[in-house]
Design an enzyme around this catalytic site. Structure first.
Site, PDB file in Angstrom:
ATOM      1  CD  GLU A 147      -2.255   3.521   8.024  1.00  0.00           C
ATOM      2  OE1 GLU A 147      -1.995   3.877   9.194  1.00  0.00           O
ATOM      3  OE2 GLU A 147      -2.410   4.312   7.090  1.00  0.00           O
TER       4      GLU A 147
ATOM      5  NE  ARG B 194      -3.644   2.336   2.411  1.00  0.00           N
ATOM      6  CZ  ARG B 194      -3.696   3.194   3.437  1.00  0.00           C
ATOM      7  NH1 ARG B 194      -3.097   2.900   4.581  1.00  0.00           N
ATOM      8  NH2 ARG B 194      -4.385   4.313   3.350  1.00  0.00           N
TER       9      ARG B 194
ATOM     10  CD  GLU C 266      -5.639   7.178  10.221  1.00  0.00           C
ATOM     11  OE1 GLU C 266      -5.281   8.176  10.864  1.00  0.00           O
ATOM     12  OE2 GLU C 266      -5.367   6.009  10.584  1.00  0.00           O
TER      13      GLU C 266
ATOM     14  CE1 TYR D  33      -1.168   2.113  13.548  1.00  0.00           C
ATOM     15  CE2 TYR D  33      -3.111   2.987  12.446  1.00  0.00           C
ATOM     16  CZ  TYR D  33      -1.774   2.621  12.415  1.00  0.00           C
ATOM     17  OH  TYR D  33      -1.058   2.748  11.255  1.00  0.00           O
TER      18      TYR D  33
ATOM     19  CG  HIS E  43      -1.436   8.785   3.770  1.00  0.00           C
ATOM     20  ND1 HIS E  43      -1.606   7.419   3.901  1.00  0.00           N
ATOM     21  CD2 HIS E  43      -1.132   9.217   5.020  1.00  0.00           C
ATOM     22  CE1 HIS E  43      -1.410   7.050   5.154  1.00  0.00           C
ATOM     23  NE2 HIS E  43      -1.116   8.136   5.861  1.00  0.00           N
TER      24      HIS E  43
ATOM     25  CG  ASN F  12      -5.932   3.105   8.400  1.00  0.00           C
ATOM     26  OD1 ASN F  12      -5.914   2.208   7.555  1.00  0.00           O
ATOM     27  ND2 ASN F  12      -5.330   4.270   8.215  1.00  0.00           N
TER      28      ASN F  12
HETATM   29  C1  NOJ Z   1      -2.228   6.415  10.684  1.00  0.00           C
HETATM   30  C2  NOJ Z   1      -1.704   7.154   9.496  1.00  0.00           C
HETATM   31  O1  NOJ Z   1      -2.464   6.838   8.359  1.00  0.00           O
HETATM   32  C3  NOJ Z   1      -0.224   6.924   9.247  1.00  0.00           C
HETATM   33  O2  NOJ Z   1       0.196   7.900   8.350  1.00  0.00           O
HETATM   34  C4  NOJ Z   1       0.526   6.959  10.552  1.00  0.00           C
HETATM   35  O3  NOJ Z   1       1.899   6.934  10.386  1.00  0.00           O
HETATM   36  C5  NOJ Z   1       0.063   5.789  11.385  1.00  0.00           C
HETATM   37  N1  NOJ Z   1      -1.345   5.949  11.667  1.00  0.00           N
HETATM   38  C6  NOJ Z   1       0.791   5.635  12.701  1.00  0.00           C
HETATM   39  O4  NOJ Z   1       0.515   6.705  13.542  1.00  0.00           O
END
Ligand code: NOJ
Length: 448
Positions: free
Chosen positions: A352, A75, A164, A295, A119, A293
């Site tokens: 992600e 990606r 995002e 996290y 992005h 995405n």
């Molecule tokens: C989301 C973002 O899309 C990416 O650019 C960033 O580096 C990562 N999270 C980690 O924070």
């Protein structure tokens, strides 16, 4: 034990501004992040993305590494100011040529390209003309997207319009991100609304372009939980934060319009963006896939004197050594939110997932190694919860780890490292971390 499907895409995820470097080379124009990072104290260590991983020159080595580790997809994002240095108008042929070479190399290696149009690196020239605060952005973005659909519409199978969108809200409303504007909540909401219009415009252009691939959008879901589930103030706070964050995108994309709760809140506080007739129809274009995405989750407490971390730990959560919570169930929860609350039945890609970690770089038996057990534990936990959701029937077609190499982590600079491998800023010898070897092993049989 779960075995992932045979045709599943396994990739690493990257972004142009974070890896390419070559900021002033071959006619590239400045982006808002180039400008923002030049302001003292905006970025940790006053780092800038000028050199980054030098992917612009070293892409053959980086792509070969992804392949060698066993990934079958990659990606990346296009840099708008590399394609159109002024944001609109003349195309920079050298910029296009770079992506041609790079995509050809990906295809040669058998890595499926997964492209993102935006992005976060808006051409500075467009911010000077109002950027996301003007509705014109929809047409500008549509024209830019069309250049790429014409050029690569037959070779790229997966396209995302935006990555995002919340970063744009932050950059215009609160100034923590580029372009560093602090217009407050109303400007943030306005930038968001225009971004969604630009998304709709690009999807329409894609359909008209005859491109053969699929198009979607990438949204990050960090679900907010109340620290004290039986405390009405905490519950209300978590609800509002969810409305302001991921729901402010998912609702217009999948249900149409802003939710009644968000609309009410924006009206009460005079934050409503300028909405014209037809806007919500334009935004709600049918999509081919959704990019998630994921996290972590967020735990909210209305009482600032409460130690949220302690509370969360008490409730079963725990934290990684890097200070962030380890909550791999976040991915399972997010997939169920998409399915049950937004009726998402189109294929989903995890675009992600990853963590920064306190890497331990040492010399063992004369060889330099990097131990990152935190990152391995993180990936493993998220893959377990992903497999649970998939076993229950959620249609996920691919997973992209963030990220291959340590890179320019926006305001956190180069010191916050998300890579499974590392190299000096500006390029140099690549050193694999333990997590890269973990991936290589995992990708041999894809069982968790
Ligand atoms: C989301 C973002 O899309 C990416 O650019 C960033 O580096 C990562 N999270 C980690 O924070």
């Amino acid at each position: 034990m779960y075995t992932f499907p045979k045709d599943f895409l396994w990739g690493v995820a990257t972004a142009a501004q974070q890896i390419e470097g070559a900021a002033a080379e071959d006619g590239r124009g400045p982006s808002i992040w180039d400008t923002f990072s030049a302001i003292p104290d905006k970025i940790a260590g006053n780092d800038t993305p000028a050199l980054a991983c030098d992917f612009y020159h070293r892409y053959p080595e980086h792509l070969a590494l992804a392949k060698e580790l066993g990934f079958n997809a990659f990606r990346f994002s296009f840099s708008w100011p590399r394609i159109l240095p002024e944001g609109t108008g003349a195309v920079n042929q050298k910029g296009l040529d770079f992506y041609k070479r790079m995509i050809d190399e990906m295809l040669r290696l058998g890595l499926t390209p997964n492209a993102t149009l935006y992005h976060w690196d808006l051409p500075q020239a467009l911010d000077d003309r109002g950027g996301f605060l003007t509705r014109d952005i929809a047409g500008w973005f549509g024209d830019y997207a069309e250049v790429l659909f014409k050029e690569f519409g037959d070779v790229i199978p997966l396209w995302s319009t935006f990555n995002e969108p919340i970063a744009t809200y932050v950059g215009y409303g609160h100034g923590w991100f580029a372009p560093g504007r602090t217009g407050g909540e109303r400007d943030g909401r306005t930038a968001n609304h225009h971004l969604l219009l630009a998304h709709g415009e690009a999807v329409q252009r894609f359909r008209q372009s005859g491109a053969t691939g699929q198009i979607g959008i990438v949204v990050d879901v960090w679900h907010h939980h109340p620290a004290r589930p039986d405390c009405p103030e905490d519950v209300a706070l978590a609800e509002r934060e969810n409305e302001k964050a991921y729901r402010s995108y998912l609702h217009p994309l999948f249900k149409g319009g802003y939710s009644p709760a968000l609309t009410q809140w924006m009206e009460d506080n005079h934050y409503l963006p300028p909405i014209l007739e037809g806007d919500f129809e334009k935004i709600r274009q049918p999509l081919d896939f959704f990019g998630l995405n994921c996290y972590n989750r967020v735990v909210d407490c209305a009482d600032p004197s409460v130690n949220v971390r302690q509370k969360t730990e008490h409730a079963g959560g725990n934290f990684l050594d890097n200070g962030t919570e380890y909550y791999p169930q976040a991915i399972y929860d997010a997939l169920h939110i998409l399915k049950e609350q937004y009726g998402v039945t189109i294929p989903i890609y995890i675009t992600e997932n990853g963590t920064h970690a306190p890497d331990e770089r040492i010399v063992e038996n004369g060889v330099e190694v990097i131990h990152d057990p935190v990152r391995i534990r993180y990936f493993q936990g998220f893959l377990e919860w992903l497999s649970k959701a998939m076993a229950e029937g959620v249609d996920v077609r691919g997973y992209f780890a963030w990220t291959l190499l340590d890179n320019f982590e926006w305001t956190a600079g180069y010191g916050t490292r998300f890579g499974m491998a590392t190299a000096p800023v500006g390029g140099g010898d690549i050193l694999l971390k333990d997590s890269a070897y973990w991936w290589q092993e995992f990708l041999k049989n894809k069982k968790i």
